[in-house]
Design a protein around this motif. Sequence first.
Motif, PDB file in Angstrom:
ATOM      1  N   ASN A 140     -12.089  -4.411   5.263  1.00  0.00           N
ATOM      2  CA  ASN A 140     -12.915  -3.205   5.125  1.00  0.00           C
ATOM      3  C   ASN A 140     -12.822  -2.310   6.367  1.00  0.00           C
ATOM      4  O   ASN A 140     -13.825  -1.822   6.886  1.00  0.00           O
ATOM      5  CB  ASN A 140     -14.373  -3.586   4.856  1.00  0.00           C
ATOM      6  N   ALA A 146      -8.152   3.524   0.409  1.00  0.00           N
ATOM      7  CA  ALA A 146      -8.724   2.189   0.182  1.00  0.00           C
ATOM      8  C   ALA A 146      -8.274   1.600  -1.148  1.00  0.00           C
ATOM      9  O   ALA A 146      -8.094   0.380  -1.262  1.00  0.00           O
ATOM     10  CB  ALA A 146     -10.250   2.268   0.240  1.00  0.00           C
ATOM     11  N   GLU A 147      -8.058   2.458  -2.163  1.00  0.00           N
ATOM     12  CA  GLU A 147      -7.674   1.945  -3.473  1.00  0.00           C
ATOM     13  C   GLU A 147      -6.266   1.364  -3.488  1.00  0.00           C
ATOM     14  O   GLU A 147      -5.892   0.658  -4.438  1.00  0.00           O
ATOM     15  CB  GLU A 147      -7.793   3.035  -4.540  1.00  0.00           C
ATOM     16  N   ARG A 151      -7.642  -5.455   2.428  1.00  0.00           N
ATOM     17  CA  ARG A 151      -8.796  -4.848   1.754  1.00  0.00           C
ATOM     18  C   ARG A 151     -10.088  -5.550   2.163  1.00  0.00           C
ATOM     19  O   ARG A 151     -11.118  -4.897   2.372  1.00  0.00           O
ATOM     20  CB  ARG A 151      -8.604  -4.942   0.238  1.00  0.00           C
ATOM     21  N   ASP A 152     -10.045  -6.869   2.307  1.00  0.00           N
ATOM     22  CA  ASP A 152     -11.252  -7.617   2.636  1.00  0.00           C
ATOM     23  C   ASP A 152     -11.785  -7.282   4.029  1.00  0.00           C
ATOM     24  O   ASP A 152     -12.983  -7.415   4.279  1.00  0.00           O
ATOM     25  CB  ASP A 152     -10.979  -9.126   2.546  1.00  0.00           C
ATOM     26  N   LEU A 168      -5.134  -0.561  -0.926  1.00  0.00           N
ATOM     27  CA  LEU A 168      -5.138  -1.769  -0.103  1.00  0.00           C
ATOM     28  C   LEU A 168      -5.377  -2.998  -0.968  1.00  0.00           C
ATOM     29  O   LEU A 168      -6.123  -2.952  -1.954  1.00  0.00           O
ATOM     30  CB  LEU A 168      -6.212  -1.676   0.978  1.00  0.00           C
ATOM     31  N   THR A 169      -4.770  -4.106  -0.586  1.00  0.00           N
ATOM     32  CA  THR A 169      -4.912  -5.351  -1.340  1.00  0.00           C
ATOM     33  C   THR A 169      -5.133  -6.518  -0.391  1.00  0.00           C
ATOM     34  O   THR A 169      -4.917  -6.404   0.821  1.00  0.00           O
ATOM     35  CB  THR A 169      -3.652  -5.635  -2.187  1.00  0.00           C
ATOM     36  N   ALA A 205       0.832  -1.204   0.000  1.00  0.00           N
ATOM     37  CA  ALA A 205       0.000   0.000   0.000  1.00  0.00           C
ATOM     38  C   ALA A 205       0.871   1.261   0.000  1.00  0.00           C
ATOM     39  O   ALA A 205       0.585   2.223  -0.725  1.00  0.00           O
ATOM     40  CB  ALA A 205      -0.927  -0.008   1.213  1.00  0.00           C
TER      41      ALA A 205
END
Length: 206
Positions: free
Chosen positions: A127, A116-117, A124-125, A119-120, A8
Amino acid sequence: MIHEIDDALRSLIGTRALPGVITDIEFAAPTRNWAARRNSPTVNVYLYDIREEVGRRERGPVPVRDEDGRVVGRRQPPRWFRLSYLVTAWTTRPEDEHRLLSALLILLLQHEILPAEDLTGALRDLNLSIPMTVAVPPPESRSLADLWSALGGELKPSLDVVVVAPFIASPEYPVGPPVVEQTVEVREPAGSVVDSATRNYRDRTP
């Protein structure tokens, strides 16, 4: 999770801080030997400390939901850890390094959380918002001068970037299927007024 925080930060710095100027973003320790091998403008993001945010520890299971918002499992709340990064700029001229640091500082000050864009994966999951601070004075127990001494290099201007990241401490366990319909059955107890009236009606029936 640490490698996802690295990704990130790499995405955030590489795409928004002077695109085309920074050719390398590295996470290796900026030792004297590492500096001697550098031959292009580089931003070094060195993870030098990991500590749990004990005040954010929670108790009790939390629900895990699917894409439709239905509870499909439960797990213990994540544990939060402070990841401290030493961010430095490396070029052949101090003026260029200061320009890079200025661009990095302006960029990072615009984000109190990791975008947020950027995050992987599991990060990311989850949230969840991932707090981030930059250039906040470190605790008295930590000295950047001592850190540079341990790395074997000369003291260099840097940004102290701290990311507070969640770590899943327990496996997820499934729950029963959600209730989508219900049946209500009403029964009159024996001896009630309705029950007595029903018996009287039956007694008078020929």
